[in-house]
Design an enzyme around this catalytic site. Structure first.
Site, mmCIF file in Angstrom:
data_model
loop_
_atom_site.group_PDB
_atom_site.id
_atom_site.type_symbol
_atom_site.label_atom_id
_atom_site.label_comp_id
_atom_site.label_asym_id
_atom_site.label_seq_id
_atom_site.Cartn_x
_atom_site.Cartn_y
_atom_site.Cartn_z
ATOM 1 N N CYS A 157 -29.347 -5.731 -3.688
ATOM 2 C CA CYS A 157 -28.506 -6.286 -4.734
ATOM 3 C C CYS A 157 -28.825 -7.764 -4.839
ATOM 4 O O CYS A 157 -28.753 -8.494 -3.853
ATOM 5 C CB CYS A 157 -27.041 -6.085 -4.375
ATOM 6 N N CYS B 68 -21.823 -12.858 -3.940
ATOM 7 C CA CYS B 68 -20.605 -12.064 -4.128
ATOM 8 C C CYS B 68 -19.832 -11.946 -2.821
ATOM 9 O O CYS B 68 -18.628 -12.175 -2.774
ATOM 10 C CB CYS B 68 -20.981 -10.696 -4.689
ATOM 11 N N CYS C 32 -20.245 -7.048 -0.078
ATOM 12 C CA CYS C 32 -20.956 -6.104 0.792
ATOM 13 C C CYS C 32 -21.589 -6.862 1.947
ATOM 14 O O CYS C 32 -22.747 -7.267 1.873
ATOM 15 C CB CYS C 32 -22.035 -5.378 -0.002
ATOM 16 N N CYS D 103 -23.014 -2.907 -10.408
ATOM 17 C CA CYS D 103 -22.855 -3.126 -8.974
ATOM 18 C C CYS D 103 -23.211 -1.822 -8.270
ATOM 19 O O CYS D 103 -22.891 -0.742 -8.763
ATOM 20 C CB CYS D 103 -21.399 -3.514 -8.718
ATOM 21 N N GLN E 58 -6.764 5.725 -2.641
ATOM 22 C CA GLN E 58 -8.012 5.506 -1.905
ATOM 23 C C GLN E 58 -9.170 5.325 -2.881
ATOM 24 O O GLN E 58 -9.278 6.072 -3.853
ATOM 25 C CB GLN E 58 -8.294 6.702 -0.985
ATOM 26 N N TYR F 81 4.036 5.578 6.074
ATOM 27 C CA TYR F 81 3.206 4.723 5.208
ATOM 28 C C TYR F 81 2.516 5.636 4.182
ATOM 29 O O TYR F 81 1.287 5.613 4.036
ATOM 30 C CB TYR F 81 2.147 3.964 6.026
ATOM 31 N N GLU G 269 7.879 5.228 2.887
ATOM 32 C CA GLU G 269 7.036 4.211 2.240
ATOM 33 C C GLU G 269 7.930 3.063 1.770
ATOM 34 O O GLU G 269 9.008 3.280 1.245
ATOM 35 C CB GLU G 269 6.294 4.880 1.066
ATOM 36 N N ASP H 267 -0.513 6.167 8.438
ATOM 37 C CA ASP H 267 -1.659 5.543 7.763
ATOM 38 C C ASP H 267 -1.263 4.130 7.344
ATOM 39 O O ASP H 267 -1.119 3.841 6.152
ATOM 40 C CB ASP H 267 -2.023 6.416 6.542
ATOM 41 N N CYS I 4 -7.615 1.813 8.799
ATOM 42 C CA CYS I 4 -8.774 1.181 8.161
ATOM 43 C C CYS I 4 -9.176 -0.060 8.932
ATOM 44 O O CYS I 4 -9.982 -0.847 8.454
ATOM 45 C CB CYS I 4 -8.474 0.858 6.699
HETATM 46 N N1 SAH Z 1 -1.281 7.210 2.987
HETATM 47 C C1 SAH Z 1 -1.420 6.653 1.682
HETATM 48 C C2 SAH Z 1 -1.265 5.120 1.626
HETATM 49 C C3 SAH Z 1 -1.871 4.320 2.732
HETATM 50 S S1 SAH Z 1 -1.930 2.567 2.410
HETATM 51 C C4 SAH Z 1 -2.704 7.099 1.030
HETATM 52 O O1 SAH Z 1 -3.617 7.534 1.713
HETATM 53 O O2 SAH Z 1 -2.819 7.006 -0.200
HETATM 54 C C5 SAH Z 1 -0.614 1.959 3.373
HETATM 55 C C6 SAH Z 1 0.741 2.078 2.725
HETATM 56 O O3 SAH Z 1 1.708 1.530 3.639
HETATM 57 C C7 SAH Z 1 0.918 1.300 1.422
HETATM 58 O O4 SAH Z 1 1.345 2.205 0.433
HETATM 59 C C8 SAH Z 1 2.007 0.258 1.742
HETATM 60 O O5 SAH Z 1 2.885 0.030 0.649
HETATM 61 C C9 SAH Z 1 2.751 0.920 2.877
HETATM 62 N N2 SAH Z 1 3.495 0.029 3.796
HETATM 63 C C10 SAH Z 1 3.149 -1.211 4.223
HETATM 64 N N3 SAH Z 1 4.043 -1.652 5.113
HETATM 65 C C11 SAH Z 1 4.978 -0.696 5.269
HETATM 66 C C12 SAH Z 1 6.148 -0.553 6.063
HETATM 67 N N4 SAH Z 1 6.534 -1.538 6.876
HETATM 68 N N5 SAH Z 1 6.867 0.577 5.976
HETATM 69 C C13 SAH Z 1 6.469 1.588 5.146
HETATM 70 N N6 SAH Z 1 5.377 1.523 4.368
HETATM 71 C C14 SAH Z 1 4.641 0.398 4.418
#
Ligand code: SAH
Length: 385
Positions: free
Chosen positions: A7, A13, A16, A90, A214, A243, A264, A312, A339
């Site tokens: 690239c 940028c 990456c 890109c 995602q 989450y 959430e 997550d 992540c």
């Molecule tokens: N599992 C989902 C989102 C993961 S991203 C998926 O795969 O699509 C992480 C998420 O955690 C986000 O939506 C964010 O708003 C939420 N989050 C962040 N801090 C938090 C907390 N203290 N309690 C509950 N959710 C939270």
């Protein structure tokens, strides 16, 4: 080894970070990083890479502005600045989305609509956001503008649709604040229904302009299937999807489970999650809009029970409140999707000292050419200790 597809904007940028390596070397680099951080807990499975690690991003954002010659440009901000690096295509972004952004740039010029000036805080087009459902084929275009007034609105939309008839919805978002956020508060749907649908693991999900989804759909399906394999949910199980965002993981888990509770913090995401459950005719799922840590404390205090917790969290990882209540609740299994292997290591350390045994660690390459790596870990409660 050098990357065969170089690239030209790699350095400017900054998106990456490891694009100078070929793909095999990138996977090796990520594997070593995960082993360094997590290898002390368990054997690390081989990282799952992509067959085609290019153009995987289903969400593309471009900032609009002017160059020194006052020509309209669109692209990405140079790392930690607000200087725009012009980008027409890109290697990691969806090709169609990039084409739409180039068309918009040309149309802005011919319609004399102008771009937003962040210094003077005046002008029209500030950003364009495109989201595409790779499986559904639906495309959303969000025009982020400094003013609500939109000259020649109808003809502009018609011209854009004529050039890209596969666009399914167009939204105007107004952002006239001094901010690093791309989107402002106000949304006006100009064409279609303001959201797109996407299919994932056999379910349909609604994606709105602001909600988290995602960005690599191919690898997400692989990751979530892995998470289900690790969770090995039984029909009588109570599952918590912590989450949960717009409910994707919980909805996928619902077909195996007795009941799922999604938790959430973001209220818009919870609203979308509830809609998604309805859209897929799922009745054994409920969503709670609160802090995941607080929710866990409450249910642990009430003496409730959960068999499987799938979590997550964002890059910062979980917090001590959540982890302590998780231990108190002591579900048989925890599937931790992360992540950020650094915060995952920190949280696994706590759980491994508190009666959880780490049984599997699976890295998945969700973000080729960047330094980021996603992991799923399986933990099991160890009652004898
Ligand atoms: N599992 C989902 C989102 C993961 S991203 C998926 O795969 O699509 C992480 C998420 O955690 C986000 O939506 C964010 O708003 C939420 N989050 C962040 N801090 C938090 C907390 N203290 N309690 C509950 N959710 C939270």
């Amino acid at each position: 080894m050098n990357n065969p597809k170089r690239c030209p904007l790699y350095k400017k940028c900054g998106g990456c970070q490891i694009h100078n390596m070929d793909y095999e070397a990138q996977l090796d680099f990520k594997m070593k990083k995960v082993v360094r951080l997590l290898g002390r807990f368990h054997y690390v499975e081989n990282i799952i890479g992509m067959d085609n690690p290019y153009h995987y991003r289903n969400k593309v954002q471009a900032a609009f502005g002017r160059d020194k010659q006052n020509r309209i440009i669109s692209g990405v901000y140079q790392s930690s600045t607000h200087r725009i690096v012009p980008v027409d295509n890109c290697l990691i972004e969806d090709k169609k989305a990039d084409e739409i952004i180039v068309t918009i740039r040309k149309l802005i010029k011919s319609f004399k609509l102008g771009t937003f000036d962040e210094n003077k805080m005046v002008g029209f087009l500030r950003h364009v956001l495109v989201k595409r459902g790779f499986a559904s084929g639906e495309i959303m275009v969000v025009l982020v503008t400094g003013t609500e007034e939109f000259k020649s609105k109808r003809s502009f939309i018609n011209a854009l649709l004529e050039r890209h008839p596969d666009i399914t919805t167009i939204v105007q978002n107004i952002n006239n604040k001094r901010t690093n956020l791309v989107l402002g508060e106000k949304m006006i749907t100009l064409y279609g229904d303001g959201v797109i649908k996407e299919n994932l693991c056999g379910y349909t999900f609604t994606i709105s302009p602001k909600a988290f989804y995602q960005i690599n759909p191919v690898q997400t399906e692989i990751l979530y299937n892995k998470a289900m394999e690790f969770a090995d949910i039984k029909k009588s199980d109570i599952v918590i999807d912590a989450y949960c965002g717009t409910g994707t993981i919980g909805i996928i888990a619902s077909k195996y489970a007795g009941h799922v509770y999604g938790v959430e913090l973001n209220k818009d995401a919870v609203r979308d999650a509830k809609k998604n459950a309805k859209l897929n005719n799922i009745e054994n799922i409920d969503f709670v809009n609160t802090d995941a840590g607080r929710y866990m404390v409450n249910i642990a205090d009430e003496g409730l029970k959960a068999d499987v917790v799938i979590m997550d969290p964002p890059r910062a990882g979980s917090d001590i409140k959540f982890l302590k209540s998780l231990v108190k609740l002591s579900p048989k299994k925890v599937v931790y999707i992360s992540c950020n292997p650094e915060t995952l290591a920190r949280d696994l350390m706590f759980l491994s000292k508190n009666r959880y045994k780490i049984r599997k660690i699976q890295p998945v390459d969700m973000f080729p050419h960047t330094e980021h790596v996603e992991c799923a870990a399986l933990l099991e409660f160890n009652p004898k200790r």
